[in-house]
Design an enzyme around this catalytic site. Sequence first.
Site, PDB file in Angstrom:
ATOM      1  N   TRP A   1       0.823  -1.213   0.000  1.00  0.00           N
ATOM      2  CA  TRP A   1       0.000   0.000   0.000  1.00  0.00           C
ATOM      3  C   TRP A   1       0.853   1.258   0.000  1.00  0.00           C
ATOM      4  O   TRP A   1       0.360   2.354  -0.255  1.00  0.00           O
ATOM      5  CB  TRP A   1      -0.928   0.006   1.213  1.00  0.00           C
ATOM      6  CG  TRP A   1      -0.219   0.224   2.529  1.00  0.00           C
ATOM      7  CD1 TRP A   1       0.858  -0.453   3.013  1.00  0.00           C
ATOM      8  CD2 TRP A   1      -0.545   1.202   3.509  1.00  0.00           C
ATOM      9  NE1 TRP A   1       1.227   0.028   4.249  1.00  0.00           N
ATOM     10  CE2 TRP A   1       0.376   1.049   4.580  1.00  0.00           C
ATOM     11  CE3 TRP A   1      -1.533   2.181   3.606  1.00  0.00           C
ATOM     12  CZ2 TRP A   1       0.342   1.840   5.718  1.00  0.00           C
ATOM     13  CZ3 TRP A   1      -1.567   2.967   4.753  1.00  0.00           C
ATOM     14  CH2 TRP A   1      -0.636   2.794   5.794  1.00  0.00           C
TER      15      TRP A   1
ATOM     16  N   GLU B   1       0.887  -2.109  12.584  1.00  0.00           N
ATOM     17  CA  GLU B   1       1.098  -3.561  12.608  1.00  0.00           C
ATOM     18  C   GLU B   1       1.478  -4.085  13.988  1.00  0.00           C
ATOM     19  O   GLU B   1       1.739  -5.285  14.143  1.00  0.00           O
ATOM     20  CB  GLU B   1       2.146  -3.944  11.572  1.00  0.00           C
ATOM     21  CG  GLU B   1       1.651  -3.692  10.151  1.00  0.00           C
ATOM     22  CD  GLU B   1       2.723  -3.881   9.098  1.00  0.00           C
ATOM     23  OE1 GLU B   1       3.898  -4.102   9.472  1.00  0.00           O
ATOM     24  OE2 GLU B   1       2.395  -3.798   7.897  1.00  0.00           O
TER      25      GLU B   1
END
Length: 779
Positions: free
Chosen positions: A369, A498
Amino acid sequence: MKTLPKKQPIFANDGWKVVENGFDEKNNFLSETIFTVANGYFGLRGNLEEPFYDKKQTFKATYINGFYENYDITYPEGGYGFAKIGEAMVNLADVKSTKISIDGEEFSIFSGKIIEHKRELDLREGILKREILWESPSNKRTFIQFERLAHLKYQHLGIIKIKINPINFSGNIKVISSIDGNSSNMLETEDVRVGSGVEKFPFKTLKTWANSLSGFLMQETKKSKLAYGCFANHILDFEAQCNSKADIEKNLVIFEISFNASKNREYSIIKYFSYYTERDLSKELIEQNCINEVSNAITLGYEKLLSEHKDFIDKFWNISDIEIDGFEGIQQAIRFNLFSLLQSTGRNGISNIAAKGLTGEGYGGHYFWDSEIYILPFFTYTNPEIAKKLLIYRYNLLDAARDRAKELHHKGALYPWRTIAGSECSAYFPAGTAQYHINADIVFAIKRYFEATNDIDFILKYGAEIIFETARFYVSLGSYSQEKNGKFCIHCVTGPDEYTALVDNNAYTNYMAKMNLEYAVYIYDLMKNEYPEVLDSLRKKINLEQSEVNEFKTRAKDMYLPYNEKLKIIPQDDTFLSKKRIDLSTIPEDQFPLLLNWHYLDIYRLQVCKQPDVLLAIFLLRDLFSYEDLKNNYEYYEPVTTHDSSLSPAVFGILATELGLLDKAFEYFRYTVRMDLDDLNNNTKDGIHAACMGGSWMGLIYGFAGMRTKNNKLYFAPKLPKELTYISFKIKFRNSDIKIEIYNNKAIYTLIEGDEIVLSHYNIQFSLAKEESKEFLIE
């Protein structure tokens, strides 16, 4: 704010060059990354030309963007829908290596005496230059020069020019050039960001031949069954004895050039080479296309090719350059970063931007991304034709994304978290596949591109189909929850951070999914009103009904958007605020990055962020949030963010600028812009941080220039930190070229090309006619 590292610069400071004076073996891995030359199609890692006998201090590499080998992803305990087949960029045949012998004594950086040594990456010209004054063990002095470039106009073509001048002797000189097909990939390491599952030598050599000064090698990957070819030819400006040989079993084509040299005369060898792959054309056409590419180049000649290469990069710099006065090293760094983005970016619709560009094998050469959120803004507002190609790449993966959604029992399309040719390559699904925001990130980039270019042709041919299929996915992913007052919720996902995985109602995901759904309705209505025939054709192709579009609108309206009234912040997800809040100052510096030193479970139990999540949503969707929202969330999330991701500091710096925290903003910007030149994360040896480089452009344009878009108009709210005294840059917006100059106390806006345009400076709207300038104070 976590303390950000600083280091002494390794390379000499120059506004248009990256210069290494002398040679320090311990910095060689880093230098190889920095001195890469590439053209978006192939990349030549910046290795020394001569043999480097300490293999632990070098990694010889050549890459083609989007050319990959498959590998099996194995799990001790697998499961349905786990990624099974990975894709990884592979290291191809090397054409750079050159052995030079002076009367039988082999030139090497490690033998004889290096009197002078200089490497220089010329950012203005896009050429790597190297100069060495070498004295052999028998005191023969030779001046050797190398020039290396990956041609920016002719993307299959590369050139290496060698000039040799015997300073104090006449004698025999031998040059051995090659196409070395024994290149191998890096092996696995304990750093999860580096290794791939590809075997060390993933090729079968199909063909080799040599004829005097020219030769060809073709290899095929063992699992993906993709072939590539490399052809080389040499042009000499002197008479020489030339021998060549090819060996299919040894994967080699070798050219030996021997001549008697006279004292103080310069001898020039130009090596032209080309690469083509089976992703470009059929296997049967590779060899002839390689030969034709080089033959055409030789016909044009070196000077003409150099001129066309420079014309290309001149056009790039004419719109893309940023001029900066102030803090030492910033001017050099931003130009290096922008040049590296140009080098890294595919322009053929079948490739994109790998996380490490074409400089190293970190993250397996995968596309993330990063491309859409951190890199595409630069191209969208400076080189929109490149941005369009990157988005067409996503369209070309749409069928694979549909298959992936179906595999996971969803409608529409689910784009892979990390991929090259369309397969999901994330072996750790909590931090990979579960990042369903990838769909909305792509749509956000499409939305921004259309807003900036008004390219309706792209929307009709490519964009609308992506937008509708990703909207379908989010409708099928979410569900209504009575516990959330009947709101539409999205469960068990991972957001950009994350260090928090598999959570319910990740705020970033929900906000971006809502944007995706709303934009699908907008595009549908636009096409219905203005392009009904095109819409009718697309509706039939993907079986889209008005009732489904109505569902998009309803789900967007009903989307659950978390908010904590007590803290006046947006919770990152349903459980984040209930976790133990951590004081980052209590963690020893050698424990960062946490993902290399802590078990994921230890990280997941804490209020700790790898990178911005809520704050990224606020930045991207700025119109939805008040100044107080920004301030409260910034103050809450900054203390628990480690910046273990290189994507992190750019966004924090942009938002700090808006909050007037200019000292912090500059510190974040310095860290972002000098990340690779100063090796601030100690891993540039594995390749550049391409998204961070895009972030450095964002830090200047969205941060210090305060650029925003709203209602198809550009808004600026500039403010400079004390370390910078001047910034000048250009923006393309709807066929207009606008120049913006920012000083500490004023800003000047000039319309260089295009029709009259309306801009805003701190909410003061004004118009500009072509070649008109207007000046405003900054208070």
